[in-house]
Design a protein around this motif. Sequence first.
Motif, mmCIF file in Angstrom:
data_model
loop_
_atom_site.group_PDB
_atom_site.id
_atom_site.type_symbol
_atom_site.label_atom_id
_atom_site.label_comp_id
_atom_site.label_asym_id
_atom_site.label_seq_id
_atom_site.Cartn_x
_atom_site.Cartn_y
_atom_site.Cartn_z
ATOM 1 N N ILE A 1 0.856 -1.187 0.000
ATOM 2 C CA ILE A 1 0.000 0.000 0.000
ATOM 3 C C ILE A 1 0.887 1.230 0.000
ATOM 4 C CG2 ILE A 1 -1.730 1.315 1.271
ATOM 5 C CD1 ILE A 1 -2.657 -1.359 2.485
ATOM 6 N N LEU A 2 0.631 2.130 -0.958
ATOM 7 C CA LEU A 2 1.303 3.433 -0.975
ATOM 8 C C LEU A 2 0.321 4.435 -0.385
ATOM 9 C CD1 LEU A 2 2.947 3.482 -4.518
ATOM 10 C CD2 LEU A 2 4.011 2.981 -2.338
ATOM 11 N N GLY A 3 0.685 5.029 0.736
ATOM 12 C CA GLY A 3 -0.194 5.952 1.447
ATOM 13 C C GLY A 3 -0.428 7.257 0.700
ATOM 14 N N ASN A 4 -1.387 8.035 1.190
ATOM 15 C CA ASN A 4 -1.805 9.244 0.479
ATOM 16 C C ASN A 4 -0.787 10.383 0.516
ATOM 17 O OD1 ASN A 4 -2.222 9.860 3.120
ATOM 18 N ND2 ASN A 4 -4.356 10.456 2.900
ATOM 19 N N THR A 5 0.283 10.272 1.277
ATOM 20 C CA THR A 5 1.311 11.316 1.256
ATOM 21 C C THR A 5 2.503 10.938 0.374
ATOM 22 O OG1 THR A 5 2.431 10.440 3.213
ATOM 23 C CG2 THR A 5 0.687 12.082 3.577
ATOM 24 N N ILE A 6 2.448 9.759 -0.246
ATOM 25 C CA ILE A 6 3.540 9.276 -1.092
ATOM 26 C C ILE A 6 3.371 9.791 -2.518
ATOM 27 C CG2 ILE A 6 4.686 7.222 -2.042
ATOM 28 C CD1 ILE A 6 5.000 7.512 0.988
ATOM 29 N N ILE A 7 4.464 10.316 -3.090
ATOM 30 C CA ILE A 7 4.483 10.771 -4.487
ATOM 31 C C ILE A 7 5.632 10.051 -5.183
ATOM 32 C CG2 ILE A 7 4.794 12.723 -6.048
ATOM 33 C CD1 ILE A 7 3.764 14.516 -3.760
ATOM 34 N N ILE A 8 5.318 9.401 -6.302
ATOM 35 C CA ILE A 8 6.339 8.690 -7.078
ATOM 36 C C ILE A 8 6.314 9.227 -8.496
ATOM 37 C CG2 ILE A 8 7.036 6.471 -8.047
ATOM 38 C CD1 ILE A 8 5.940 5.154 -5.539
ATOM 39 N N ARG A 9 7.500 9.588 -9.005
ATOM 40 C CA ARG A 9 7.648 10.020 -10.394
ATOM 41 C C ARG A 9 8.654 9.084 -11.054
ATOM 42 N NH1 ARG A 9 7.438 15.034 -7.604
ATOM 43 N NH2 ARG A 9 5.496 16.095 -8.091
ATOM 44 N N GLY A 10 8.220 8.409 -12.122
ATOM 45 C CA GLY A 10 9.103 7.470 -12.793
ATOM 46 C C GLY A 10 8.407 6.155 -13.045
ATOM 47 N N GLU A 11 9.179 5.072 -13.020
ATOM 48 C CA GLU A 11 8.635 3.746 -13.291
ATOM 49 C C GLU A 11 8.431 2.977 -11.996
ATOM 50 O OE1 GLU A 11 9.771 -0.343 -15.665
ATOM 51 O OE2 GLU A 11 10.710 1.534 -16.270
ATOM 52 N N LEU A 12 7.244 2.430 -11.839
ATOM 53 C CA LEU A 12 6.898 1.635 -10.665
ATOM 54 C C LEU A 12 6.593 0.226 -11.148
ATOM 55 C CD1 LEU A 12 6.103 1.600 -7.610
ATOM 56 C CD2 LEU A 12 3.799 2.105 -8.359
ATOM 57 N N CYS A 13 7.352 -0.760 -10.655
ATOM 58 C CA CYS A 13 7.091 -2.149 -11.042
ATOM 59 C C CYS A 13 7.274 -3.027 -9.821
ATOM 60 C CB CYS A 13 7.971 -2.594 -12.195
ATOM 61 S SG CYS A 13 9.719 -2.350 -11.942
ATOM 62 N N GLY A 14 6.610 -4.183 -9.840
ATOM 63 C CA GLY A 14 6.717 -5.070 -8.691
ATOM 64 C C GLY A 14 6.082 -6.406 -8.958
ATOM 65 N N GLU A 15 6.232 -7.279 -7.972
ATOM 66 C CA GLU A 15 5.722 -8.642 -8.051
ATOM 67 C C GLU A 15 4.752 -8.914 -6.905
ATOM 68 O OE1 GLU A 15 6.060 -10.921 -10.453
ATOM 69 O OE2 GLU A 15 7.161 -9.393 -11.577
ATOM 70 N N GLU A 16 3.870 -7.967 -6.641
ATOM 71 C CA GLU A 16 2.819 -8.166 -5.654
ATOM 72 C C GLU A 16 1.676 -7.223 -5.965
ATOM 73 O OE1 GLU A 16 3.865 -6.413 -1.615
ATOM 74 O OE2 GLU A 16 5.812 -6.499 -2.593
ATOM 75 N N ASP A 17 0.504 -7.502 -5.405
ATOM 76 C CA ASP A 17 -0.641 -6.628 -5.576
ATOM 77 C C ASP A 17 -0.328 -5.287 -4.921
ATOM 78 O OD1 ASP A 17 -1.833 -8.801 -6.753
ATOM 79 O OD2 ASP A 17 -3.172 -9.230 -5.084
ATOM 80 N N LEU A 18 -0.939 -4.221 -5.447
ATOM 81 C CA LEU A 18 -0.617 -2.876 -4.969
ATOM 82 C C LEU A 18 -1.867 -2.027 -4.869
ATOM 83 C CD1 LEU A 18 1.518 -0.670 -4.289
ATOM 84 C CD2 LEU A 18 1.671 -0.235 -6.753
ATOM 85 N N THR A 19 -2.007 -1.313 -3.761
ATOM 86 C CA THR A 19 -3.042 -0.301 -3.590
ATOM 87 C C THR A 19 -2.342 1.045 -3.491
ATOM 88 O OG1 THR A 19 -4.531 -1.809 -2.441
ATOM 89 C CG2 THR A 19 -4.912 0.550 -2.120
ATOM 90 N N ILE A 20 -2.778 1.995 -4.316
ATOM 91 C CA ILE A 20 -2.171 3.327 -4.331
ATOM 92 C C ILE A 20 -3.180 4.340 -3.820
ATOM 93 C CG2 ILE A 20 -1.164 5.149 -5.755
ATOM 94 C CD1 ILE A 20 -0.190 2.940 -7.669
ATOM 95 N N GLU A 21 -2.843 4.986 -2.723
ATOM 96 C CA GLU A 21 -3.652 6.078 -2.179
ATOM 97 C C GLU A 21 -2.981 7.427 -2.429
ATOM 98 O OE1 GLU A 21 -6.654 5.961 -1.002
ATOM 99 O OE2 GLU A 21 -6.894 3.819 -0.698
ATOM 100 N N GLY A 22 -1.744 7.411 -2.894
ATOM 101 C CA GLY A 22 -0.984 8.634 -3.142
ATOM 102 C C GLY A 22 -0.991 9.023 -4.609
ATOM 103 N N ARG A 23 0.084 9.659 -5.038
ATOM 104 C CA ARG A 23 0.208 10.152 -6.412
ATOM 105 C C ARG A 23 1.347 9.427 -7.114
ATOM 106 N NH1 ARG A 23 -1.348 13.193 -10.137
ATOM 107 N NH2 ARG A 23 -0.087 14.599 -11.373
#
Length: 134
Positions: A40-62
């Motif tokens: 889970i990415l919380g609502n205060t998290i901001i990511i710019r670029g490439e996001l990849c992974g090997e698990e389910d993901l919930t994004i509450e941020g940007r």
Amino acid sequence: MSIMGRGGNPDSQETESQELPASETPSGNGRNERANPRAILGNTIIIRGELCGEEDLTIEGRVEGQINLKNHHLVVGQAGNISANVVAKSITIIGRLEGNLNAEERVEIKKSGSLTGDVKAPRVVIEDGAKFKG
């Protein structure tokens, strides 16, 4: 710890279950979290670029850029705000997503969700009240 059927006293104050580490507690779907991890990415998290992974993901941020979860489920939460092209097994949009989607199984836009972009998926579900422009 007392285990019934192995000589345990039924009047004992001890319980039969033991606590599991957070990584091993059963989820609401009956599967073990270790077998189906979820980040889970919380609502205060901001990511710019490439996001990849090997698990389910919930994004509450940007997130801005690319998201690649080819074999996993992506949930754009209520507070989620994504400007990215997305590749995932399945995608559920509750918040806002702007970008092109490529899902192996399905894309679901909930009534509070908003999607601007093109969708490539064998199954698309759009609830009443959801916003879609593509």
